[in-house]
Design a protein around this motif. Sequence first.
Motif, PDB file in Angstrom:
ATOM      1  N   TYR A   1       0.810  -1.212   0.000  1.00 37.50           N
ATOM      2  CA  TYR A   1       0.000   0.000   0.000  1.00 37.50           C
ATOM      3  C   TYR A   1       0.850   1.271   0.000  1.00 37.50           C
ATOM      4  CZ  TYR A   1       0.778   0.456   5.078  1.00 37.50           C
ATOM      5  OH  TYR A   1       1.337   0.601   6.323  1.00 37.50           O
ATOM      6  N   LYS A   2       2.132   1.139   0.389  1.00 37.30           N
ATOM      7  CA  LYS A   2       3.026   2.296   0.371  1.00 37.30           C
ATOM      8  C   LYS A   2       3.683   2.499  -1.002  1.00 37.30           C
ATOM      9  CE  LYS A   2       4.468   1.419   5.169  1.00 37.30           C
ATOM     10  NZ  LYS A   2       5.614   1.018   6.006  1.00 37.30           N
ATOM     11  N   CYS A   3       3.696   1.445  -1.806  1.00 35.15           N
ATOM     12  CA  CYS A   3       4.415   1.502  -3.081  1.00 35.15           C
ATOM     13  C   CYS A   3       3.767   2.503  -4.031  1.00 35.15           C
ATOM     14  CB  CYS A   3       4.431   0.131  -3.749  1.00 35.15           C
ATOM     15  SG  CYS A   3       5.440  -1.087  -2.898  1.00 35.15           S
ATOM     16  N   PRO A   4       4.583   3.298  -4.713  1.00 33.58           N
ATOM     17  CA  PRO A   4       4.006   4.221  -5.697  1.00 33.58           C
ATOM     18  C   PRO A   4       3.330   3.452  -6.825  1.00 33.58           C
ATOM     19  CG  PRO A   4       6.408   4.192  -5.858  1.00 33.58           C
ATOM     20  CD  PRO A   4       6.054   3.421  -4.639  1.00 33.58           C
ATOM     21  N   LYS A   5       2.166   3.938  -7.216  1.00 37.22           N
ATOM     22  CA  LYS A   5       1.466   3.366  -8.369  1.00 37.22           C
ATOM     23  C   LYS A   5       1.940   4.034  -9.659  1.00 37.22           C
ATOM     24  CE  LYS A   5      -1.083   0.587  -5.938  1.00 37.22           C
ATOM     25  NZ  LYS A   5      -0.156   0.407  -4.845  1.00 37.22           N
ATOM     26  N   GLU A   6       2.547   5.199  -9.500  1.00 37.12           N
ATOM     27  CA  GLU A   6       3.122   5.916 -10.633  1.00 37.12           C
ATOM     28  C   GLU A   6       4.498   6.440 -10.230  1.00 37.12           C
ATOM     29  OE1 GLU A   6       0.708   8.933 -12.722  1.00 37.12           O
ATOM     30  OE2 GLU A   6      -0.871   8.407 -11.279  1.00 37.12           O
ATOM     31  N   VAL A   7       5.419   6.452 -11.206  1.00 40.00           N
ATOM     32  CA  VAL A   7       6.712   7.099 -11.011  1.00 40.00           C
ATOM     33  C   VAL A   7       6.937   8.038 -12.187  1.00 40.00           C
ATOM     34  CG1 VAL A   7       9.201   6.820 -10.780  1.00 40.00           C
ATOM     35  CG2 VAL A   7       7.662   5.120  -9.763  1.00 40.00           C
ATOM     36  N   GLU A   8       7.046   9.309 -11.886  1.00 40.05           N
ATOM     37  CA  GLU A   8       7.296  10.319 -12.925  1.00 40.05           C
ATOM     38  C   GLU A   8       8.746  10.794 -12.775  1.00 40.05           C
ATOM     39  OE1 GLU A   8       6.104  14.948 -13.548  1.00 40.05           O
ATOM     40  OE2 GLU A   8       4.438  13.567 -13.130  1.00 40.05           O
ATOM     41  N   PHE A   9       9.499  10.695 -13.864  1.00 41.33           N
ATOM     42  CA  PHE A   9      10.899  11.106 -13.818  1.00 41.33           C
ATOM     43  C   PHE A   9      11.041  12.569 -14.228  1.00 41.33           C
ATOM     44  CE2 PHE A   9      11.196   6.471 -14.538  1.00 41.33           C
ATOM     45  CZ  PHE A   9      11.937   6.132 -13.416  1.00 41.33           C
ATOM     46  N   THR A  10      11.942  13.249 -13.559  1.00 41.57           N
ATOM     47  CA  THR A  10      12.202  14.654 -13.851  1.00 41.57           C
ATOM     48  C   THR A  10      13.708  14.919 -13.718  1.00 41.57           C
ATOM     49  OG1 THR A  10      11.613  16.929 -13.243  1.00 41.57           O
ATOM     50  CG2 THR A  10      11.837  15.353 -11.448  1.00 41.57           C
ATOM     51  N   ASP A  11      14.169  15.978 -14.327  1.00 41.23           N
ATOM     52  CA  ASP A  11      15.600  16.291 -14.260  1.00 41.23           C
ATOM     53  C   ASP A  11      16.011  16.818 -12.895  1.00 41.23           C
ATOM     54  OD1 ASP A  11      15.953  15.507 -16.883  1.00 41.23           O
ATOM     55  OD2 ASP A  11      15.659  17.526 -17.690  1.00 41.23           O
ATOM     56  N   SER A  12      15.083  17.488 -12.201  1.00 41.44           N
ATOM     57  CA  SER A  12      15.390  18.024 -10.871  1.00 41.44           C
ATOM     58  C   SER A  12      14.094  18.291 -10.134  1.00 41.44           C
ATOM     59  CB  SER A  12      16.206  19.313 -10.972  1.00 41.44           C
ATOM     60  OG  SER A  12      15.455  20.314 -11.644  1.00 41.44           O
ATOM     61  N   LEU A  13      14.176  18.343  -8.814  1.00 38.49           N
ATOM     62  CA  LEU A  13      13.016  18.659  -7.985  1.00 38.49           C
ATOM     63  C   LEU A  13      13.069  20.136  -7.604  1.00 38.49           C
ATOM     64  CD1 LEU A  13      12.967  15.598  -5.542  1.00 38.49           C
ATOM     65  CD2 LEU A  13      11.550  15.938  -7.577  1.00 38.49           C
ATOM     66  N   PRO A  14      11.915  20.804  -7.575  1.00 37.76           N
ATOM     67  CA  PRO A  14      11.916  22.219  -7.176  1.00 37.76           C
ATOM     68  C   PRO A  14      12.292  22.356  -5.705  1.00 37.76           C
ATOM     69  CG  PRO A  14       9.667  21.389  -7.337  1.00 37.76           C
ATOM     70  CD  PRO A  14      10.550  20.307  -7.873  1.00 37.76           C
ATOM     71  N   LYS A  15      13.119  23.350  -5.395  1.00 33.76           N
ATOM     72  CA  LYS A  15      13.575  23.529  -4.018  1.00 33.76           C
ATOM     73  C   LYS A  15      13.434  24.988  -3.603  1.00 33.76           C
ATOM     74  CE  LYS A  15      16.931  19.730  -4.028  1.00 33.76           C
ATOM     75  NZ  LYS A  15      16.728  19.266  -5.400  1.00 33.76           N
ATOM     76  N   SER A  16      13.253  25.165  -2.311  1.00 31.16           N
ATOM     77  CA  SER A  16      13.157  26.510  -1.750  1.00 31.16           C
ATOM     78  C   SER A  16      14.551  27.098  -1.598  1.00 31.16           C
ATOM     79  CB  SER A  16      12.468  26.457  -0.385  1.00 31.16           C
ATOM     80  OG  SER A  16      13.324  25.801   0.556  1.00 31.16           O
ATOM     81  N   GLY A  17      14.603  28.355  -1.190  1.00 34.65           N
ATOM     82  CA  GLY A  17      15.893  28.999  -0.964  1.00 34.65           C
ATOM     83  C   GLY A  17      16.696  28.306   0.106  1.00 34.65           C
ATOM     84  N   ALA A  18      16.007  27.622   1.023  1.00 37.53           N
ATOM     85  CA  ALA A  18      16.710  26.898   2.088  1.00 37.53           C
ATOM     86  C   ALA A  18      17.114  25.498   1.650  1.00 37.53           C
ATOM     87  CB  ALA A  18      15.811  26.810   3.319  1.00 37.53           C
ATOM     88  N   GLY A  19      16.811  25.154   0.377  1.00 38.22           N
ATOM     89  CA  GLY A  19      17.200  23.846  -0.141  1.00 38.22           C
ATOM     90  C   GLY A  19      16.202  22.745   0.129  1.00 38.22           C
ATOM     91  N   LYS A  20      15.040  23.067   0.693  1.00 40.12           N
ATOM     92  CA  LYS A  20      14.025  22.054   0.955  1.00 40.12           C
ATOM     93  C   LYS A  20      13.201  21.799  -0.302  1.00 40.12           C
ATOM     94  CE  LYS A  20      13.512  22.973   5.900  1.00 40.12           C
ATOM     95  NZ  LYS A  20      12.564  23.292   6.994  1.00 40.12           N
ATOM     96  N   VAL A  21      12.885  20.521  -0.535  1.00 39.16           N
ATOM     97  CA  VAL A  21      12.063  20.165  -1.689  1.00 39.16           C
ATOM     98  C   VAL A  21      10.676  20.775  -1.514  1.00 39.16           C
ATOM     99  CG1 VAL A  21      10.973  18.275  -2.957  1.00 39.16           C
ATOM    100  CG2 VAL A  21      13.329  18.033  -2.123  1.00 39.16           C
ATOM    101  N   MET A  22      10.193  21.432  -2.544  1.00 33.37           N
ATOM    102  CA  MET A  22       8.886  22.099  -2.486  1.00 33.37           C
ATOM    103  C   MET A  22       7.787  21.102  -2.854  1.00 33.37           C
ATOM    104  SD  MET A  22      10.155  25.689  -4.194  1.00 33.37           S
ATOM    105  CE  MET A  22       8.539  26.481  -4.119  1.00 33.37           C
ATOM    106  N   TRP A  23       7.524  20.181  -1.905  1.00 31.96           N
ATOM    107  CA  TRP A  23       6.559  19.122  -2.159  1.00 31.96           C
ATOM    108  C   TRP A  23       5.156  19.670  -2.391  1.00 31.96           C
ATOM    109  CZ3 TRP A  23       2.375  18.834   1.014  1.00 31.96           C
ATOM    110  CH2 TRP A  23       2.467  19.446   2.265  1.00 31.96           C
ATOM    111  N   ARG A  24       4.847  20.777  -1.708  1.00 30.17           N
ATOM    112  CA  ARG A  24       3.505  21.342  -1.844  1.00 30.17           C
ATOM    113  C   ARG A  24       3.247  21.789  -3.289  1.00 30.17           C
ATOM    114  NH1 ARG A  24       0.490  23.044   2.393  1.00 30.17           N
ATOM    115  NH2 ARG A  24       2.371  23.301   3.681  1.00 30.17           N
TER     116      ARG A  24
END
Length: 563
Positions: free
Chosen positions: A525-548
């Motif tokens: 139930y934890k396994c992703p049903k989809e995996v989307e590949f990207t070149d980079s993840l968006p990050k805030s100025g503090a280096g945190k991934v902008m998951w929202r």
Amino acid sequence: MPNTPNHMLHMKYWPPGLPTDLHLPTHSVAQNLIDSATRVPDQIAIRFHGVTLTYAEMLSQVERLAGWLQARGVVRGDRVLLYMQNAPQCMIAYYAILRADAAVIPVNPMNRHAELEHLARDTGARIVMCGTELVEHLTPLVTEGLLDHIVAAAYADMTDPAYDIPLFEALQGQSDVLCDGPGVTPFRAALAEGHTPGPITAGAEDLAVIPYSSGTTGNPKGCVHTHASVQATIHGGAAWNPSGEPNAVHLVSLPLFHVTGMQSSMSIPILLGQEMVILTRWNRETACQLIERHRVTRWRNIATMAIDLLNTPGIEGYDLSSLRGIGGGGAAMPEAVADRLHTLTGLDYIEGYGLSETMGGSHINPVHRPKRQCLGIPVINVDSRILDLQTGAELGPNQPGEVIIHAPQVFRGYWQRPEETAEAFVQIDGKAFFRTGDIAQYDEDGYFFMVDRVKRMINASGFKVWPAEVEALMHRHPELTEVCIIGTSDPRRGESVKAIAVRRAGSQVTEAEVIEWCKSEMAAYKCPKEVEFTDSLPKSGAGKVMWRALAENEAKRTRAETV
């Protein structure tokens, strides 16, 4: 009630005749089974695919298995992993661990290598009780030196092969005598050694159960429960929703590794000396057959099970008239479904709310006056309030904020995590309140209603999935450098897990390969049903991934697809 404090409004509709304070026992939970076996030795305790065990017979097996554990060096306070699906052996092992003065570490049978390794390392457990179908996931931990002993039980050993409601097909034909490997002892061989345990020495504040609760900080955390906190929801639950009818029969369909299943479907019936009809895996037709055949009176479940049962083809043809109480939680029961259930059975669906940290229900609807899509009211000995998310001030009716709880069933802290334990509590009026992280509000009658969950939690078919935990596991994939987990709308499951991932330079790993890897490392139930590949993840100025931002983009995409 003009002088009633806001957090006491629920007393207006307190169940008639129910005490507001309950004297709780100080003895081991194992004593509950001993007392019932002494009081009603010939009463059927367990019914499972054509085989029954009386309370006397169940206690006999518990005593012998507890003796085996102590013969292997288990002493008070030791931890033992319990890694089984619902079966008689699961109940016997649970109470044997407690009878040996040790603590049960309940393990989701869907857990795999990475999760099992974490539990073994974190708890220091050296012994595991498991189903034979799960041994292959544990033997690497024995060879790696993390575990010493595996007690393997084949559920089919406690069934009648000729019974007309067979065990789930994949589990048929197994026998523990066919199971071997490093450190493996067959369940029946352990019993056959005939050991007798010493006297119970565990008391109220000794370790009893440590369920693991996933959270926002990565690896799951152990919720430390003592015999006192476990007894609180056993005795409190039995008093709140009394199964006063003679010869009460409980359908056990909730997983016993989860606190609601182990308390409401196992330990409360055992306290009362009542019959338990066990369903290993959820199947709506089988559930209907068992209710009809064995005149089941009590069924604790999650809303999705009740919904599925109502959609059973030919449901009207089953005799479900024996039912006297149905209830559960996990998600709100839809109004239309509650109506259908009432039409079919004449019963209100009694909703409740609880967490691993509260060892089951902390809020339950009064049986005599339930409200729909409602968490209920704080139960016996529970002081629950709502705090403002920004200021921490206590709020009144119809003001959403964080649910906090002070009660004897609240856990003693996170296992070996003092800093996170301290952060989980707030002091008010000289009392320590657990901060649930759930957002709710209560009405003028003191009934609590869920507003929101902790922002990042994904609710997939009633299972809580914490992105940080899945991310931590997926970061072990050799072909991935970064991962962000978000929820995506799913018409059947409500939400599904989606991974946004960055491949290592030069990697050509595919979505299917990543998903297959995940299935070997974590519960399905934890396994992703989809995996989307990207070149980079968006990050805030503090280096945190902008998951929202990623979650909002996914929501926009799914809305556009449905237009």
